[in-house]
Design a protein around this motif. Sequence first.
Motif, PDB file in Angstrom:
ATOM      1  N   LEU A  64     -39.190  39.986  20.418  1.00  0.00           N
ATOM      2  CA  LEU A  64     -39.821  40.068  19.103  1.00  0.00           C
ATOM      3  C   LEU A  64     -40.924  41.115  19.050  1.00  0.00           C
ATOM      4  O   LEU A  64     -41.145  41.737  18.009  1.00  0.00           O
ATOM      5  N   ILE A  65     -41.616  41.323  20.161  1.00  0.00           N
ATOM      6  CA  ILE A  65     -42.661  42.342  20.197  1.00  0.00           C
ATOM      7  C   ILE A  65     -42.053  43.738  20.142  1.00  0.00           C
ATOM      8  O   ILE A  65     -42.521  44.614  19.414  1.00  0.00           O
ATOM      9  N   GLN A  66     -40.971  43.951  20.907  1.00  0.00           N
ATOM     10  CA  GLN A  66     -40.373  45.277  21.005  1.00  0.00           C
ATOM     11  C   GLN A  66     -39.515  45.625  19.800  1.00  0.00           C
ATOM     12  O   GLN A  66     -39.406  46.795  19.429  1.00  0.00           O
ATOM     13  N   GLU A  67     -38.903  44.636  19.193  1.00  0.00           N
ATOM     14  CA  GLU A  67     -38.028  44.851  18.037  1.00  0.00           C
ATOM     15  C   GLU A  67     -38.923  44.899  16.805  1.00  0.00           C
ATOM     16  O   GLU A  67     -39.434  43.891  16.361  1.00  0.00           O
ATOM     17  N   GLU A  68     -39.128  46.075  16.244  1.00  0.00           N
ATOM     18  CA  GLU A  68     -40.154  46.281  15.231  1.00  0.00           C
ATOM     19  C   GLU A  68     -39.700  46.030  13.802  1.00  0.00           C
ATOM     20  O   GLU A  68     -40.484  46.207  12.871  1.00  0.00           O
ATOM     21  N   PHE A  69     -38.463  45.605  13.587  1.00  0.00           N
ATOM     22  CA  PHE A  69     -37.969  45.449  12.222  1.00  0.00           C
ATOM     23  C   PHE A  69     -37.978  44.002  11.748  1.00  0.00           C
ATOM     24  O   PHE A  69     -37.752  43.730  10.580  1.00  0.00           O
TER      25      PHE A  69
END
Length: 84
Positions: A64-69
């Motif tokens: 969730l941190i890395q996936e920015e959408f």
Amino acid sequence: MQWKALLELAPIRVNAVSPGVVRTNLWQNMTAAERERLYESVGSSLPVGRVGEAHDIAQAYLFLIQEEFSTGQTLVVDGGTVLV
């Protein structure tokens, strides 16, 4: 109303992780034998065949941190509990 609150936080993203049974210190009030029975009982009833580990939950947070959408999402990490 819930979505309005999220929109008011923009551009801050708001996500959550909802874990199932995880092998952590949360269960320390039980004896070691009771904990193992719990883990085995719950784990054997899950499609993945085991309870979660701390690293499983950490991976969900990292996603969730890395996936920015994504925002306004709850990521369920429960070994398939919702399926059984």
